[in-house]
Scaffold this motif. Structure first.
Motif, PDB file in Angstrom:
ATOM      1  N   ARG A 139      36.820  40.931  41.760  1.00 12.85           N
ATOM      2  CA  ARG A 139      35.512  41.555  41.525  1.00 12.85           C
ATOM      3  C   ARG A 139      34.427  40.514  41.279  1.00 12.85           C
ATOM      4  NH1 ARG A 139      37.313  46.625  37.605  1.00 12.85           N
ATOM      5  NH2 ARG A 139      39.030  47.323  38.925  1.00 12.85           N
ATOM      6  N   GLU A 143      30.953  40.261  43.410  1.00 14.30           N
ATOM      7  CA  GLU A 143      29.614  40.269  42.825  1.00 14.30           C
ATOM      8  C   GLU A 143      28.803  39.052  43.287  1.00 14.30           C
ATOM      9  OE1 GLU A 143      30.326  40.640  38.658  1.00 14.30           O
ATOM     10  OE2 GLU A 143      30.766  42.790  38.766  1.00 14.30           O
ATOM     11  N   LEU A 199      27.242  49.183  41.988  1.00  5.56           N
ATOM     12  CA  LEU A 199      26.839  47.950  42.669  1.00  5.56           C
ATOM     13  C   LEU A 199      26.209  48.202  44.037  1.00  5.56           C
ATOM     14  CD1 LEU A 199      28.587  46.675  40.400  1.00  5.56           C
ATOM     15  CD2 LEU A 199      29.373  45.017  42.084  1.00  5.56           C
TER      16      LEU A 199
END
Length: 354
Positions: A139, A143, A199
Motif C-alpha cells: 500500500r 500511495e 484514494l
C-alpha cells in the motif's frame, strides 16, 4: 454491464496438452488474442501478473506491444503486485505504455496474491519496516505511485544540466495525462475496497474474496461493491468510478466445449493465505440460453460496469476467440452489453435483472 473484456493469467507449460509451451508463446499469443478480441468487438484485454512462476510477469513490454497493435480496446492488468514495484520506475514505464496505446491503459494494482516463493519481494530489494507488514509495504508503494502520477514536480533541477530544464521542480517523464484516473485496486475485502475508494482508485473484484458473512460469493461481492461506492461518495470525488468483476464463464456449443467445461460446481470456501477464510466464486458452464438465465441472478455482475472473463490461455488463441465470440454474439447482448462495433449507433442498454 457496460464493458466486456478478457483476463489472461498467461500460463505456459512444456506439455503436449498445452498450446503455450514457452514464455515466448504466451507473450506472442497474448498480443494476437488482444488483436482478435478487438476485431470481434470486445472492450478490454487484461493480463495477470505473477512472479517466480511460468506465467506473465513483467507487464509493460506486453502492454506497450498490445497498444501498438490495436486501436480501440482497453489494455490492463489484474493485478500488479505492488510489493515488488519501484513506484518511480513504474510511473515511467506506465506513462510510456499509455502514450503508445493512446491513453487506453487500465492498470489494476494490489498487494498481490499468495506467492511461489517465500517473501519474493525481498529478492527485488524491498523489505518491511519495524511494525510493518508486507500488505503495508504494497500500500505504501501504491500511495507513492499515485502521488507521482499526478505529474507535479518534486525533484530539484541540477544547476548545470546536460539539457535545458523547464522552470521549477522536475517530474518524472514521460507523463501521461489522465492515467491517474485509470488506476484500479484489486480488493479482497470490504475494508480494502473502501480504502481504495478514499484514494480515488477504481475497483477490481476477482473470482475470490475473504469470506465476511458466509453468504454466496456473488452476494458478498455485491455488498463489497456497494460499500466501495458509499466510501467513494463520502470521499467527495467528482468523477464516476468504475468497477469490474471477474468470472469464469464457458458457453457450451460444441462437443469440445463439453469435454473441457461440461461440469461446474458451486462456490467453495477455504484458505489461501493465512488464517482468514476465503470464498471462491463458482464457474459457469452451460448452453448459451441457460447461461443467460444463470447470469441474470448474479448480483455482483449486475452491480459492476465491467465484466472480465477469465480465459484458459493454454488452449490457444483460436479456441479462446471461439469462447469470446460466443459470449459477444449469443450471451452478452441479452445481458445489456453492446459491442464496440455498434457503439456509434446503438443506445446504451442497462443490465437486465431477474
Amino acid at each position: 454491464m457496460k464493458k466486456l473484456g478478457f483476463l489472461s493469467f498467461g500460463h505456459w507449460a512444456n506439455s503436449p496438452q498445452s498450446q503455450t509451451r514457452s514464455a515466448s508463446d504466451v507473450l506472442l499469443q497474448s498480443i494476437d488474442l488482444a488483436v482478435e478480441s478487438e476485431r470481434i468487438g470486445l472492450d478490454g484485454a487484461y493480463f495477470r501478473v505473477h512472479h517466480f512462476a511460468q506465467q506473465l510477469a513483467s507487464p509493460f513490454p506486453l502492454l506497450a506491444a498490445v497498444g501498438a497493435k490495436t486501436k480501440k480496446i482497453e489494455i490492463g492488468t489484474g493485478v500488479i503486485d505492488m510489493r515488488y514495484e519501484n513506484p518511480f520506475y513504474m510511473v515511467e514505464d506506465a506513462g510510456s505504455a499509455d502514450l503508445i496505446a493512446g491513453g487506453r491503459l487500465q492498470l489494476g494494482v494490489s498487494r498481490g496474491s499468495p506467492e511461489q516463493v517465500i517473501d519474493g519481494w525481498r529478492h527485488f530489494g524491498y523489505d518491511v519496516k519495524d511494525g510493518q507488514t508486507d500488505q503495508d509495504l504494497g500500500r505504501e508503494h501504491v500511495e507513492t505511485f499515485l502521488k507521482l502520477l499526478d505529474g507535479k514536480g518534486f525533484a530539484a533541477p541540477n544547476p548545470r544540466p546536460m539539457f535545458p530544464n523547464p522552470p521549477g521542480l522536475l517530474r518524472l517523464e514521460p507523463h501521461s495525462e489522465g492515467l491517474r484516473d485509470r488506476i484500479w485496486w484489486g480488493a479482497g475485502s470490504n475494508a480494502t475496497a473502501e480504502w481504495a475508494a478514499k484514494l480515488g482508485m477504481n475497483l477490481q473484484s476477482s473470482t475470490l474474496k475473504f469470506d465476511e458473512s458466509g453468504e454466496p460469493f456473488h452476494v458478498q461481492q455485491a455488498k463489497q461493491i456497494r460499500a466501495y461506492r458509499e466510501a467513494w461518495k463520502a470521499a467527495g470525488h467528482t468523477r464516476t468510478p468504475r468497477v469490474s468483476v471477474s468470472r469464469s464463464i464457458f458457453p457450451i456449443t460444441t462437443q469440445m466445449d463439453r469435454m473441457y467445461f461440461g461440469s461446474t460446481g458451486s462456490d467453495k470456501f477455504g484458505y489461501i493465505d493465512g488464517p482468514s477464510r476465503a470464498v471462491f466464486g463458482r464457474s459457469y458452464a452451460a448452453e448459451p440460453d441457460k447461461l443467460v438465465e444463470q447470469l441474470r441472478y448474479d448480483e455482483a455482475i449486475a452491480e459492476a460496469d465491467t465484466l472480465l472473463l477469465t480465459i484458459p490461455n493454454q488452449l490457444g488463441v483460436a479456441y479462446n476467440v471461439h469462447i469470446l465470440e460466443t459470449m459477444v454474439q449469443q450471451i452478452a447482448p441479452a445481458l445489456g452489453w453492446r459491442s464496440n462495433a455498434a457503439a456509434a449507433t446503438t443506445p446504451e442498454l442497462e443490465l437486465a435483472t431477474a
